[in-house]
Motif scaffolding. Structure first.
Motif, PDB file in Angstrom:
ATOM      1  N   PRO A 291       1.000  -1.037   0.117  1.00  0.00           N
ATOM      2  CA  PRO A 291      -0.139  -0.112  -0.098  1.00  0.00           C
ATOM      3  C   PRO A 291       0.883   1.251   0.020  1.00  0.00           C
ATOM      4  CG  PRO A 291       0.095  -0.800   2.197  1.00  0.00           C
ATOM      5  CD  PRO A 291       0.571  -1.727   1.306  1.00  0.00           C
ATOM      6  N   SER A 292       0.600   2.352  -0.645  1.00  0.00           N
ATOM      7  CA  SER A 292       0.852   3.587  -0.523  1.00  0.00           C
ATOM      8  C   SER A 292       0.383   4.312   0.685  1.00  0.00           C
ATOM      9  CB  SER A 292       0.752   4.360  -1.947  1.00  0.00           C
ATOM     10  OG  SER A 292       1.234   5.815  -1.877  1.00  0.00           O
ATOM     11  N   THR A 293      -0.767   4.323   0.842  1.00  0.00           N
ATOM     12  CA  THR A 293      -1.593   5.078   1.735  1.00  0.00           C
ATOM     13  C   THR A 293      -1.860   4.175   3.137  1.00  0.00           C
ATOM     14  OG1 THR A 293      -2.767   6.208   0.157  1.00  0.00           O
ATOM     15  CG2 THR A 293      -3.786   6.143   2.359  1.00  0.00           C
ATOM     16  N   LYS A 294      -1.324   4.765   4.442  1.00  0.00           N
ATOM     17  CA  LYS A 294      -1.340   4.086   5.740  1.00  0.00           C
ATOM     18  C   LYS A 294      -1.900   4.649   6.655  1.00  0.00           C
ATOM     19  CE  LYS A 294       2.818   1.158   4.256  1.00  0.00           C
ATOM     20  NZ  LYS A 294       4.269   0.619   4.705  1.00  0.00           N
ATOM     21  N   GLU A 295      -2.158   5.888   6.314  1.00  0.00           N
ATOM     22  CA  GLU A 295      -2.703   6.760   7.526  1.00  0.00           C
ATOM     23  C   GLU A 295      -4.106   6.740   7.104  1.00  0.00           C
ATOM     24  OE1 GLU A 295      -0.960   8.097   9.842  1.00  0.00           O
ATOM     25  OE2 GLU A 295       0.937   7.645   8.915  1.00  0.00           O
TER      26      GLU A 295
END
Length: 575
Positions: A291-295
Protein backbone atom coordinates in the motif's frame (compact mmCIF):
# COMPACT_ATOMS: atom_id res chain seq x y z
CA UNK A 1 13.36 13.50 3.51
CA UNK A 2 11.72 13.07 0.12
CA UNK A 3 9.65 16.10 -0.80
CA UNK A 4 6.01 15.55 -1.65
CA UNK A 5 3.45 17.54 -3.61
CA UNK A 6 2.32 19.46 -0.53
CA UNK A 7 2.11 18.88 3.20
CA UNK A 8 -0.39 16.12 3.86
CA UNK A 9 -0.33 14.67 0.34
CA UNK A 10 -0.97 10.92 0.32
CA UNK A 11 -1.22 8.01 -2.06
CA UNK A 12 0.58 6.91 -5.18
CA UNK A 13 0.58 10.43 -6.66
CA UNK A 14 1.97 12.20 -3.60
CA UNK A 15 5.48 12.35 -5.08
CA UNK A 16 4.43 14.73 -7.85
CA UNK A 17 6.40 17.97 -7.73
CA UNK A 18 4.45 19.76 -10.45
CA UNK A 19 6.02 23.04 -11.46
CA UNK A 20 8.35 23.31 -8.46
CA UNK A 21 11.32 25.51 -9.33
CA UNK A 22 9.80 26.71 -12.60
CA UNK A 23 8.30 29.95 -13.84
CA UNK A 24 5.32 31.68 -12.23
CA UNK A 25 2.62 31.94 -14.90
CA UNK A 26 -0.42 34.16 -14.37
CA UNK A 27 -3.87 33.64 -15.86
CA UNK A 28 -4.97 37.20 -16.52
CA UNK A 29 -8.25 36.76 -18.44
CA UNK A 30 -11.27 34.46 -18.76
CA UNK A 31 -10.97 33.83 -22.49
CA UNK A 32 -11.02 30.37 -24.06
CA UNK A 33 -7.58 30.83 -25.62
CA UNK A 34 -4.77 33.26 -26.29
CA UNK A 35 -2.00 34.68 -24.15
CA UNK A 36 -3.03 35.08 -20.53
CA UNK A 37 -5.73 32.42 -20.78
CA UNK A 38 -5.92 29.15 -18.85
CA UNK A 39 -5.45 27.18 -22.11
CA UNK A 40 -2.29 29.16 -22.87
CA UNK A 41 -0.89 28.44 -19.39
CA UNK A 42 -1.62 24.72 -19.47
CA UNK A 43 -1.57 23.67 -23.12
CA UNK A 44 0.62 26.14 -25.00
CA UNK A 45 3.40 26.27 -22.40
CA UNK A 46 5.32 23.14 -21.43
CA UNK A 47 8.28 24.16 -19.26
CA UNK A 48 8.05 23.69 -15.45
CA UNK A 49 5.58 26.29 -14.18
CA UNK A 50 3.25 27.19 -11.33
CA UNK A 51 -0.02 28.61 -12.62
CA UNK A 52 -1.77 31.23 -10.47
CA UNK A 53 -4.75 33.47 -11.18
CA UNK A 54 -4.87 37.26 -11.32
CA UNK A 55 -8.62 37.08 -12.03
CA UNK A 56 -11.60 35.12 -10.79
CA UNK A 57 -14.81 34.09 -12.51
CA UNK A 58 -15.98 31.55 -15.11
CA UNK A 59 -14.06 30.25 -18.12
CA UNK A 60 -16.37 28.84 -20.82
CA UNK A 61 -14.39 26.39 -22.96
CA UNK A 62 -15.20 25.29 -26.52
CA UNK A 63 -12.87 22.27 -26.42
CA UNK A 64 -10.87 20.38 -23.82
CA UNK A 65 -7.62 21.77 -22.44
CA UNK A 66 -4.77 19.29 -22.75
CA UNK A 67 -2.43 19.78 -19.83
CA UNK A 68 1.28 19.44 -20.48
CA UNK A 69 3.43 18.13 -17.64
CA UNK A 70 5.62 19.67 -14.93
CA UNK A 71 2.88 22.03 -13.81
CA UNK A 72 1.12 23.06 -10.61
CA UNK A 73 -2.36 24.52 -11.16
CA UNK A 74 -3.44 26.58 -8.15
CA UNK A 75 -7.10 27.44 -8.63
CA UNK A 76 -7.31 28.53 -5.00
CA UNK A 77 -5.37 31.70 -5.91
CA UNK A 78 -8.24 33.08 -8.04
CA UNK A 79 -9.92 36.04 -6.32
CA UNK A 80 -13.49 34.90 -5.69
CA UNK A 81 -12.75 31.46 -7.15
CA UNK A 82 -12.42 30.06 -10.68
CA UNK A 83 -14.93 27.86 -12.52
CA UNK A 84 -14.32 25.98 -15.78
CA UNK A 85 -17.37 25.04 -17.87
CA UNK A 86 -18.10 23.60 -21.31
CA UNK A 87 -15.26 21.07 -21.56
CA UNK A 88 -12.85 18.98 -19.56
CA UNK A 89 -9.32 19.39 -18.34
CA UNK A 90 -7.26 16.45 -19.58
CA UNK A 91 -3.83 15.56 -18.18
CA UNK A 92 -1.74 14.14 -21.04
CA UNK A 93 1.78 14.34 -19.56
CA UNK A 94 3.47 13.54 -16.24
CA UNK A 95 4.13 15.38 -13.00
CA UNK A 96 0.98 17.43 -12.48
CA UNK A 97 -0.63 18.93 -9.37
CA UNK A 98 -4.18 20.33 -9.61
CA UNK A 99 -5.87 21.95 -6.61
CA UNK A 100 -8.60 24.46 -5.85
CA UNK A 101 -10.47 24.25 -9.17
CA UNK A 102 -14.25 24.28 -9.73
CA UNK A 103 -14.82 22.09 -12.79
CA UNK A 104 -18.47 22.14 -13.91
CA UNK A 105 -18.85 21.20 -17.63
CA UNK A 106 -22.66 21.61 -17.76
CA UNK A 107 -25.07 21.05 -20.64
CA UNK A 108 -24.70 24.18 -22.75
CA UNK A 109 -25.11 24.01 -26.53
CA UNK A 110 -21.54 25.18 -26.98
CA UNK A 111 -18.53 23.29 -25.73
CA UNK A 112 -16.99 19.88 -26.11
CA UNK A 113 -18.87 16.94 -27.63
CA UNK A 114 -21.20 15.46 -25.04
CA UNK A 115 -19.68 11.95 -25.14
CA UNK A 116 -16.32 13.39 -24.02
CA UNK A 117 -17.49 16.18 -21.74
CA UNK A 118 -15.85 15.10 -18.47
CA UNK A 119 -14.88 17.28 -15.56
CA UNK A 120 -11.27 16.13 -15.52
CA UNK A 121 -9.49 13.08 -16.93
CA UNK A 122 -5.98 11.72 -16.50
CA UNK A 123 -4.21 9.77 -19.23
CA UNK A 124 -3.86 9.47 -22.99
CA UNK A 125 -3.39 6.34 -25.08
CA UNK A 126 0.18 6.02 -26.34
CA UNK A 127 1.66 8.43 -23.77
CA UNK A 128 3.31 7.90 -20.42
CA UNK A 129 1.31 9.78 -17.79
CA UNK A 130 2.42 9.35 -14.19
CA UNK A 131 2.87 11.22 -10.91
CA UNK A 132 -0.37 13.20 -10.81
CA UNK A 133 -2.32 14.43 -7.78
CA UNK A 134 -5.82 15.91 -8.08
CA UNK A 135 -6.68 17.32 -4.64
CA UNK A 136 -9.27 19.60 -3.06
CA UNK A 137 -11.30 20.37 -6.18
CA UNK A 138 -15.04 20.56 -6.82
CA UNK A 139 -16.11 18.52 -9.86
CA UNK A 140 -19.74 18.32 -10.94
CA UNK A 141 -22.29 18.46 -13.77
CA UNK A 142 -20.34 16.40 -16.31
CA UNK A 143 -22.20 14.74 -19.19
CA UNK A 144 -19.75 11.83 -19.62
CA UNK A 145 -17.68 11.22 -16.45
CA UNK A 146 -17.06 13.66 -13.65
CA UNK A 147 -13.58 12.15 -13.27
CA UNK A 148 -11.57 9.39 -14.95
CA UNK A 149 -8.20 7.75 -15.44
CA UNK A 150 -7.86 6.14 -18.88
CA UNK A 151 -4.99 5.28 -21.22
CA UNK A 152 -2.84 3.38 -18.66
CA UNK A 153 -1.76 6.21 -16.35
CA UNK A 154 0.00 5.28 -13.12
CA UNK A 155 0.89 6.84 -9.77
CA UNK A 156 -2.21 9.02 -9.51
CA UNK A 157 -3.97 10.33 -6.39
CA UNK A 158 -7.54 11.65 -6.23
CA UNK A 159 -7.94 13.14 -2.75
CA UNK A 160 -10.32 15.42 -0.85
CA UNK A 161 -12.42 16.21 -3.92
CA UNK A 162 -16.16 16.85 -4.08
CA UNK A 163 -17.41 14.73 -7.02
CA UNK A 164 -21.12 15.30 -7.43
CA UNK A 165 -24.28 15.57 -9.48
CA UNK A 166 -23.10 14.15 -12.80
CA UNK A 167 -25.92 14.79 -15.26
CA UNK A 168 -28.29 11.89 -15.93
CA UNK A 169 -30.76 12.40 -18.79
CA UNK A 170 -28.74 15.04 -20.62
CA UNK A 171 -26.99 15.18 -24.00
CA UNK A 172 -25.02 11.93 -23.90
CA UNK A 173 -25.66 9.79 -27.02
CA UNK A 174 -25.96 6.66 -24.84
CA UNK A 175 -28.84 8.14 -22.87
CA UNK A 176 -28.77 8.12 -19.06
CA UNK A 177 -25.16 8.71 -18.08
CA UNK A 178 -24.64 10.13 -14.58
CA UNK A 179 -21.13 8.85 -13.77
CA UNK A 180 -18.83 9.72 -10.87
CA UNK A 181 -15.39 8.18 -11.54
CA UNK A 182 -14.00 5.72 -14.09
CA UNK A 183 -10.75 3.86 -13.36
CA UNK A 184 -9.91 1.73 -16.38
CA UNK A 185 -7.84 0.84 -19.42
CA UNK A 186 -4.91 -0.57 -17.45
CA UNK A 187 -4.65 2.21 -14.89
CA UNK A 188 -2.16 1.28 -12.17
CA UNK A 189 -1.23 2.61 -8.73
CA UNK A 190 -4.30 4.79 -8.26
CA UNK A 191 -5.23 6.20 -4.82
CA UNK A 192 -8.77 7.48 -4.18
CA UNK A 193 -8.75 9.03 -0.71
CA UNK A 194 -11.15 11.17 1.31
CA UNK A 195 -13.44 12.14 -1.55
CA UNK A 196 -17.17 12.84 -1.34
CA UNK A 197 -19.20 11.24 -4.13
CA UNK A 198 -22.73 12.67 -4.02
CA UNK A 199 -25.75 11.95 -6.22
CA UNK A 200 -23.99 10.26 -9.13
CA UNK A 201 -26.10 7.40 -10.53
CA UNK A 202 -23.19 5.06 -11.29
CA UNK A 203 -19.40 4.64 -11.05
CA UNK A 204 -18.68 5.88 -7.55
CA UNK A 205 -16.12 4.58 -8.64
CA UNK A 206 -15.91 1.75 -11.18
CA UNK A 207 -12.63 -0.18 -11.51
CA UNK A 208 -12.28 -2.24 -14.71
CA UNK A 209 -10.17 -3.32 -17.69
CA UNK A 210 -7.26 -4.85 -15.80
CA UNK A 211 -6.59 -1.88 -13.54
CA UNK A 212 -4.24 -2.86 -10.71
CA UNK A 213 -3.18 -1.54 -7.30
CA UNK A 214 -6.22 0.63 -6.65
CA UNK A 215 -6.59 2.17 -3.17
CA UNK A 216 -10.13 3.25 -2.26
CA UNK A 217 -9.84 4.68 1.25
CA UNK A 218 -11.95 6.88 3.55
CA UNK A 219 -14.39 8.01 0.88
CA UNK A 220 -18.06 8.86 1.43
CA UNK A 221 -20.58 7.86 -1.24
CA UNK A 222 -24.05 9.33 -0.90
CA UNK A 223 -27.22 8.68 -2.95
CA UNK A 224 -25.39 6.36 -5.33
CA UNK A 225 -28.31 5.37 -7.57
CA UNK A 226 -27.56 2.09 -9.34
CA UNK A 227 -23.92 1.65 -8.32
CA UNK A 228 -21.53 2.81 -5.65
CA UNK A 229 -18.12 1.09 -5.78
CA UNK A 230 -18.17 -1.41 -8.65
CA UNK A 231 -15.09 -3.57 -9.29
CA UNK A 232 -14.51 -5.87 -12.26
CA UNK A 233 -11.20 -7.64 -11.67
CA UNK A 234 -7.84 -6.10 -10.91
CA UNK A 235 -6.50 -5.61 -7.38
CA UNK A 236 -8.04 -3.31 -4.81
CA UNK A 237 -7.91 -2.16 -1.20
CA UNK A 238 -11.26 -0.78 0.03
CA UNK A 239 -10.78 0.48 3.59
CA UNK A 240 -12.75 2.75 5.89
CA UNK A 241 -15.39 3.94 3.42
CA UNK A 242 -18.95 5.05 4.20
CA UNK A 243 -21.83 4.32 1.81
CA UNK A 244 -25.14 6.13 2.35
CA UNK A 245 -28.15 5.10 0.30
CA UNK A 246 -30.25 8.12 -0.66
CA UNK A 247 -33.67 8.29 -2.27
CA UNK A 248 -32.27 7.39 -5.70
CA UNK A 249 -30.32 4.31 -4.54
CA UNK A 250 -31.71 0.97 -5.68
CA UNK A 251 -31.05 -1.13 -2.59
CA UNK A 252 -28.16 -3.20 -3.97
CA UNK A 253 -25.01 -3.72 -1.91
CA UNK A 254 -22.93 -0.57 -2.22
CA UNK A 255 -19.64 -2.44 -2.70
CA UNK A 256 -19.77 -5.01 -5.51
CA UNK A 257 -16.81 -7.22 -6.40
CA UNK A 258 -17.21 -9.00 -9.74
CA UNK A 259 -15.11 -11.19 -11.99
CA UNK A 260 -13.06 -9.34 -14.59
CA UNK A 261 -9.62 -8.84 -16.07
CA UNK A 262 -6.38 -8.83 -14.15
CA UNK A 263 -5.29 -10.18 -10.81
CA UNK A 264 -8.67 -10.31 -9.03
CA UNK A 265 -7.49 -9.92 -5.43
CA UNK A 266 -9.17 -7.65 -2.91
CA UNK A 267 -8.65 -6.50 0.68
CA UNK A 268 -11.87 -5.08 2.13
CA UNK A 269 -11.89 -3.76 5.70
CA UNK A 270 -13.84 -1.47 8.06
CA UNK A 271 -16.38 -0.18 5.54
CA UNK A 272 -19.86 0.98 6.51
CA UNK A 273 -21.35 -0.92 3.61
CA UNK A 274 -22.72 -4.26 2.52
CA UNK A 275 -20.56 -6.23 0.07
CA UNK A 276 -21.66 -8.60 -2.68
CA UNK A 277 -20.77 -9.78 -6.18
CA UNK A 278 -19.54 -12.96 -7.85
CA UNK A 279 -15.89 -12.44 -6.87
CA UNK A 280 -16.22 -12.08 -3.08
CA UNK A 281 -14.25 -15.33 -2.77
CA UNK A 282 -11.24 -13.30 -3.94
CA UNK A 283 -11.23 -11.20 -0.75
CA UNK A 284 -8.05 -11.75 1.26
CA UNK A 285 -7.37 -11.25 4.95
CA UNK A 286 -4.52 -8.78 4.41
CA UNK A 287 -3.15 -6.36 1.83
CA UNK A 288 -2.86 -7.78 -1.69
CA UNK A 289 -0.22 -5.27 -2.83
CA UNK A 290 2.21 -2.92 -1.12
CA UNK A 291 0.00 0.00 0.00
CA UNK A 292 0.94 3.60 -0.56
CA UNK A 293 -1.61 5.01 1.92
CA UNK A 294 -1.25 3.88 5.52
CA UNK A 295 -2.70 6.84 7.43
CA UNK A 296 -6.32 5.72 7.60
CA UNK A 297 -9.27 7.15 9.56
CA UNK A 298 -11.63 4.65 11.25
CA UNK A 299 -14.91 4.41 9.33
CA UNK A 300 -16.93 5.73 12.29
CA UNK A 301 -15.14 9.10 11.92
CA UNK A 302 -15.04 9.30 8.12
CA UNK A 303 -18.39 10.95 7.45
CA UNK A 304 -17.68 13.92 9.70
CA UNK A 305 -14.16 14.24 8.33
CA UNK A 306 -15.12 14.15 4.66
CA UNK A 307 -18.08 16.54 4.80
CA UNK A 308 -15.83 18.96 6.70
CA UNK A 309 -12.91 18.79 4.26
CA UNK A 310 -13.89 17.73 0.73
CA UNK A 311 -13.93 20.25 -2.11
CA UNK A 312 -12.55 23.76 -2.44
CA UNK A 313 -12.32 25.41 0.97
CA UNK A 314 -10.50 28.73 1.13
CA UNK A 315 -10.19 30.56 4.45
CA UNK A 316 -12.78 28.18 5.86
CA UNK A 317 -15.42 28.96 3.22
CA UNK A 318 -16.98 26.99 0.40
CA UNK A 319 -18.82 28.25 -2.66
CA UNK A 320 -22.61 28.36 -2.46
CA UNK A 321 -22.78 25.42 -4.87
CA UNK A 322 -20.50 23.23 -2.78
CA UNK A 323 -22.22 24.20 0.44
CA UNK A 324 -25.59 23.26 -1.02
CA UNK A 325 -24.25 19.83 -2.07
CA UNK A 326 -22.74 19.25 1.37
CA UNK A 327 -26.06 20.17 2.96
CA UNK A 328 -27.89 17.61 0.80
CA UNK A 329 -25.65 14.92 2.29
CA UNK A 330 -26.03 16.04 5.88
CA UNK A 331 -29.78 16.59 5.50
CA UNK A 332 -30.22 13.44 3.36
CA UNK A 333 -32.25 15.18 0.66
CA UNK A 334 -29.94 14.97 -2.36
CA UNK A 335 -31.11 13.81 -5.79
CA UNK A 336 -29.71 12.85 -9.16
CA UNK A 337 -30.24 15.66 -11.67
CA UNK A 338 -30.53 15.99 -15.46
CA UNK A 339 -29.32 19.60 -15.71
CA UNK A 340 -27.45 22.07 -13.54
CA UNK A 341 -30.42 24.38 -14.05
CA UNK A 342 -32.46 22.20 -11.68
CA UNK A 343 -30.25 23.24 -8.75
CA UNK A 344 -29.66 26.91 -9.53
CA UNK A 345 -26.97 26.78 -12.19
CA UNK A 346 -23.65 28.61 -12.13
CA UNK A 347 -23.81 30.61 -8.91
CA UNK A 348 -20.01 30.68 -8.79
CA UNK A 349 -19.80 33.41 -11.42
CA UNK A 350 -18.20 36.57 -10.10
CA UNK A 351 -17.07 39.77 -11.73
CA UNK A 352 -13.48 39.79 -12.92
CA UNK A 353 -11.24 41.45 -10.37
CA UNK A 354 -7.56 41.58 -9.52
CA UNK A 355 -5.41 41.46 -6.40
CA UNK A 356 -2.47 43.72 -5.68
CA UNK A 357 0.91 42.15 -6.49
CA UNK A 358 3.37 45.03 -6.69
CA UNK A 359 6.39 42.97 -7.74
CA UNK A 360 4.38 40.71 -10.10
CA UNK A 361 5.89 37.54 -8.63
CA UNK A 362 2.58 35.70 -8.12
CA UNK A 363 2.29 36.39 -4.38
CA UNK A 364 -0.10 39.16 -3.28
CA UNK A 365 1.35 41.96 -1.22
CA UNK A 366 -0.76 41.10 1.81
CA UNK A 367 0.61 37.58 2.01
CA UNK A 368 4.21 38.71 1.47
CA UNK A 369 3.90 40.71 4.66
CA UNK A 370 2.77 37.61 6.54
CA UNK A 371 5.74 35.46 5.55
CA UNK A 372 8.36 38.18 5.71
CA UNK A 373 9.14 38.38 2.00
CA UNK A 374 9.48 41.66 0.09
CA UNK A 375 6.34 42.90 -1.69
CA UNK A 376 8.50 45.15 -3.86
CA UNK A 377 11.04 42.54 -4.98
CA UNK A 378 10.28 39.43 -7.03
CA UNK A 379 11.30 36.78 -4.50
CA UNK A 380 8.73 34.03 -4.98
CA UNK A 381 11.57 31.55 -5.57
CA UNK A 382 13.18 32.35 -2.19
CA UNK A 383 12.48 30.64 1.15
CA UNK A 384 11.60 33.31 3.69
CA UNK A 385 10.63 30.91 6.47
CA UNK A 386 13.40 28.37 5.87
CA UNK A 387 11.07 25.37 5.53
CA UNK A 388 12.64 24.08 2.33
CA UNK A 389 9.85 25.30 0.05
CA UNK A 390 9.82 28.42 -2.07
CA UNK A 391 7.64 31.34 -0.99
CA UNK A 392 5.22 30.71 -3.87
CA UNK A 393 4.50 27.16 -2.67
CA UNK A 394 4.02 28.36 0.91
CA UNK A 395 1.47 30.84 -0.42
CA UNK A 396 -0.58 28.56 -2.67
CA UNK A 397 -0.60 25.67 -0.18
CA UNK A 398 -1.48 27.85 2.80
CA UNK A 399 -4.66 28.98 1.06
CA UNK A 400 -5.95 25.39 1.34
CA UNK A 401 -3.85 23.83 4.10
CA UNK A 402 -2.20 26.35 6.35
CA UNK A 403 -3.85 29.70 6.98
CA UNK A 404 -7.11 28.32 5.63
CA UNK A 405 -9.40 26.82 8.22
CA UNK A 406 -11.72 23.92 7.52
CA UNK A 407 -15.33 24.51 8.49
CA UNK A 408 -16.26 23.53 12.01
CA UNK A 409 -16.99 19.86 12.32
CA UNK A 410 -20.52 18.97 11.37
CA UNK A 411 -20.58 16.77 14.49
CA UNK A 412 -22.36 13.96 12.70
CA UNK A 413 -24.49 12.31 15.35
CA UNK A 414 -23.96 8.73 16.45
CA UNK A 415 -27.63 8.12 15.63
CA UNK A 416 -27.01 9.10 12.01
CA UNK A 417 -24.02 6.74 11.81
CA UNK A 418 -26.13 3.96 13.32
CA UNK A 419 -28.80 4.63 10.70
CA UNK A 420 -26.17 4.23 7.97
CA UNK A 421 -24.98 0.95 9.49
CA UNK A 422 -28.53 -0.34 9.69
CA UNK A 423 -29.41 0.74 6.18
CA UNK A 424 -26.26 -0.76 4.67
CA UNK A 425 -26.73 -4.09 6.40
CA UNK A 426 -23.96 -3.52 8.92
CA UNK A 427 -20.34 -2.53 9.18
CA UNK A 428 -17.15 -4.27 8.22
CA UNK A 429 -16.51 -6.14 4.99
CA UNK A 430 -19.67 -8.18 4.73
CA UNK A 431 -22.49 -6.09 6.13
CA UNK A 432 -22.08 -7.65 9.57
CA UNK A 433 -20.26 -6.47 12.66
CA UNK A 434 -19.39 -10.05 13.48
CA UNK A 435 -16.39 -11.78 11.92
CA UNK A 436 -15.70 -15.42 12.65
CA UNK A 437 -16.25 -16.15 16.34
CA UNK A 438 -15.12 -12.72 17.56
CA UNK A 439 -16.45 -9.19 17.34
CA UNK A 440 -14.74 -5.88 16.69
CA UNK A 441 -14.17 -3.75 19.77
CA UNK A 442 -12.09 -0.87 21.10
CA UNK A 443 -9.80 -0.42 24.11
CA UNK A 444 -9.38 3.23 25.02
CA UNK A 445 -5.74 4.10 25.67
CA UNK A 446 -6.63 5.92 28.89
CA UNK A 447 -7.84 2.59 30.29
CA UNK A 448 -4.31 1.14 30.14
CA UNK A 449 -2.34 0.85 33.37
CA UNK A 450 0.40 3.49 33.42
CA UNK A 451 3.76 1.93 34.24
CA UNK A 452 5.84 5.09 33.72
CA UNK A 453 5.96 8.35 31.79
CA UNK A 454 2.36 8.47 30.55
CA UNK A 455 -0.45 10.62 31.90
CA UNK A 456 -4.13 10.82 31.02
CA UNK A 457 -4.95 14.08 29.24
CA UNK A 458 -8.11 15.66 27.89
CA UNK A 459 -8.34 16.13 24.12
CA UNK A 460 -11.61 16.98 22.39
CA UNK A 461 -10.61 15.27 19.12
CA UNK A 462 -10.03 11.92 20.87
CA UNK A 463 -12.68 9.21 20.67
CA UNK A 464 -13.71 9.51 24.33
CA UNK A 465 -12.26 12.96 24.90
CA UNK A 466 -9.04 11.61 26.48
CA UNK A 467 -5.63 10.29 25.44
CA UNK A 468 -2.53 8.78 26.98
CA UNK A 469 0.16 11.47 26.66
CA UNK A 470 3.90 11.33 27.21
CA UNK A 471 6.69 13.84 26.60
CA UNK A 472 9.59 11.45 27.25
CA UNK A 473 10.07 7.68 27.70
CA UNK A 474 6.83 5.99 28.70
CA UNK A 475 5.16 2.61 29.19
CA UNK A 476 1.58 1.41 29.72
CA UNK A 477 -0.02 -2.03 29.77
CA UNK A 478 -3.33 -3.85 29.71
CA UNK A 479 -4.58 -7.41 29.95
CA UNK A 480 -6.54 -8.61 26.94
CA UNK A 481 -10.02 -9.70 28.03
CA UNK A 482 -11.71 -10.10 24.62
CA UNK A 483 -12.44 -13.32 22.76
CA UNK A 484 -9.39 -15.27 21.68
CA UNK A 485 -8.78 -14.95 17.96
CA UNK A 486 -6.75 -13.37 15.17
CA UNK A 487 -7.11 -9.60 14.98
CA UNK A 488 -5.93 -6.60 13.03
CA UNK A 489 -4.94 -4.06 15.68
CA UNK A 490 -5.45 -0.42 14.68
CA UNK A 491 -3.49 1.94 16.93
CA UNK A 492 -5.24 5.32 16.78
CA UNK A 493 -3.06 8.31 17.67
CA UNK A 494 -2.21 11.91 16.80
CA UNK A 495 0.73 12.59 14.47
CA UNK A 496 1.51 16.29 14.25
CA UNK A 497 3.99 17.91 11.86
CA UNK A 498 6.28 19.56 14.40
CA UNK A 499 8.25 16.62 15.78
CA UNK A 500 8.94 12.89 15.63
CA UNK A 501 7.70 10.47 18.31
CA UNK A 502 8.22 6.71 18.51
CA UNK A 503 6.04 3.82 19.66
CA UNK A 504 6.42 0.06 20.12
CA UNK A 505 3.56 -2.40 20.65
CA UNK A 506 4.42 -5.59 22.57
CA UNK A 507 2.43 -8.77 23.17
CA UNK A 508 3.58 -11.06 26.01
CA UNK A 509 7.07 -9.57 25.89
CA UNK A 510 7.44 -9.83 22.10
CA UNK A 511 7.49 -6.67 19.99
CA UNK A 512 4.75 -6.78 17.35
CA UNK A 513 5.59 -3.53 15.57
CA UNK A 514 7.40 -0.21 16.00
CA UNK A 515 7.27 3.02 14.01
CA UNK A 516 8.21 6.69 14.10
CA UNK A 517 5.38 9.22 14.02
CA UNK A 518 6.53 11.40 11.18
CA UNK A 519 3.68 11.73 8.66
CA UNK A 520 2.73 15.01 7.02
CA UNK A 521 -0.96 15.32 7.85
CA UNK A 522 -1.20 19.06 7.48
CA UNK A 523 -1.28 20.41 11.03
CA UNK A 524 0.99 21.01 14.00
CA UNK A 525 -1.95 20.50 16.37
CA UNK A 526 -3.57 17.38 17.83
CA UNK A 527 -6.90 17.56 16.03
CA UNK A 528 -9.10 15.62 13.62
CA UNK A 529 -6.67 16.37 10.81
CA UNK A 530 -3.78 14.64 12.60
CA UNK A 531 -5.72 11.78 14.15
CA UNK A 532 -4.58 8.69 12.29
CA UNK A 533 -4.34 4.91 12.57
CA UNK A 534 -1.49 2.44 12.18
CA UNK A 535 -2.65 -1.15 11.53
CA UNK A 536 -0.81 -4.27 12.73
CA UNK A 537 -2.22 -7.21 10.77
CA UNK A 538 -3.06 -10.80 11.75
CA UNK A 539 -2.14 -10.95 15.43
CA UNK A 540 -3.21 -14.03 17.40
CA UNK A 541 -4.35 -13.03 20.88
CA UNK A 542 -5.77 -15.05 23.76
CA UNK A 543 -7.67 -13.89 26.81
CA UNK A 544 -5.19 -12.99 29.54
CA UNK A 545 -2.39 -11.91 27.16
CA UNK A 546 -0.52 -8.74 28.09
CA UNK A 547 -0.35 -5.82 25.66
CA UNK A 548 2.30 -3.19 26.40
CA UNK A 549 2.86 0.21 24.78
CA UNK A 550 6.43 1.53 25.01
CA UNK A 551 7.39 4.82 23.44
CA UNK A 552 9.22 8.11 23.47
CA UNK A 553 7.59 11.50 22.98
CA UNK A 554 9.35 14.36 21.22
CA UNK A 555 9.28 16.53 24.34
CA UNK A 556 6.94 19.53 24.00
CA UNK A 557 6.91 19.67 20.19
CA UNK A 558 5.15 16.37 19.54
CA UNK A 559 4.33 14.27 22.59
CA UNK A 560 2.95 10.78 22.27
CA UNK A 561 -0.83 11.05 22.19
CA UNK A 562 -2.46 7.63 21.97
CA UNK A 563 -6.23 7.58 21.55
CA UNK A 564 -7.37 3.96 21.32
CA UNK A 565 -6.66 0.44 20.05
CA UNK A 566 -9.22 -0.96 17.58
CA UNK A 567 -9.42 -4.76 17.36
CA UNK A 568 -10.94 -6.09 14.13
CA UNK A 569 -11.04 -9.87 13.53
CA UNK A 570 -8.81 -10.80 10.61
CA UNK A 571 -10.58 -14.00 9.56
CA UNK A 572 -13.35 -12.28 7.66
CA UNK A 573 -15.90 -14.57 6.01
CA UNK A 574 -18.45 -13.31 3.53
CA UNK A 575 -22.04 -14.48 3.24
Amino acid sequence: MKKIAFEGAQGFGAGATGGRGGDIVKVTNLKDSGEGSLRWALEDLDDPRIVVFAVGGQIDLKEEIRINGDVTLAGQTAPGGITVSGARLRVIESNVIIRGMNLRPGDSNDGQKAENRDGISVGKNGRTVEDVIIDSNSISWAIDENTSTWGSPNNVTWSNNLIAEALQDSRHPKGDHSMGMLIGDGSENISIIGNLFASNDQRNAVVKDGSEHIEYINNVVYNYGRQALEVAGGSLHAIGNVMIAGDDSNGRAAIRLNTGDGRQAFYVSDNLSAVSGDATNKIKSSYVFDPSTKEIIPSEDVLDWVVSHAGVIIDGKRSKIDQRIIDTVVDDDGRIIDSQKEVGGYLDQVAMKTIKDSDDDGIPDAYEKLIGSDANRADSDKDADGNGLANIEDYINALLDGSAKAPSSYAISSDFVEEIISASGGSGTNGSSSRGDADSFVIEAEDFKIEKGFATAKLSAASEGKVLRAHHDAEASTTFDGKSGTYDIGVQYFDETDGVSYLEVHLNGKMLDAWHWNANLGSALANMKTRTTHVIDDIEIEAGDEIVLIGTGARSTEPLRIDALHFTPSDTLLN
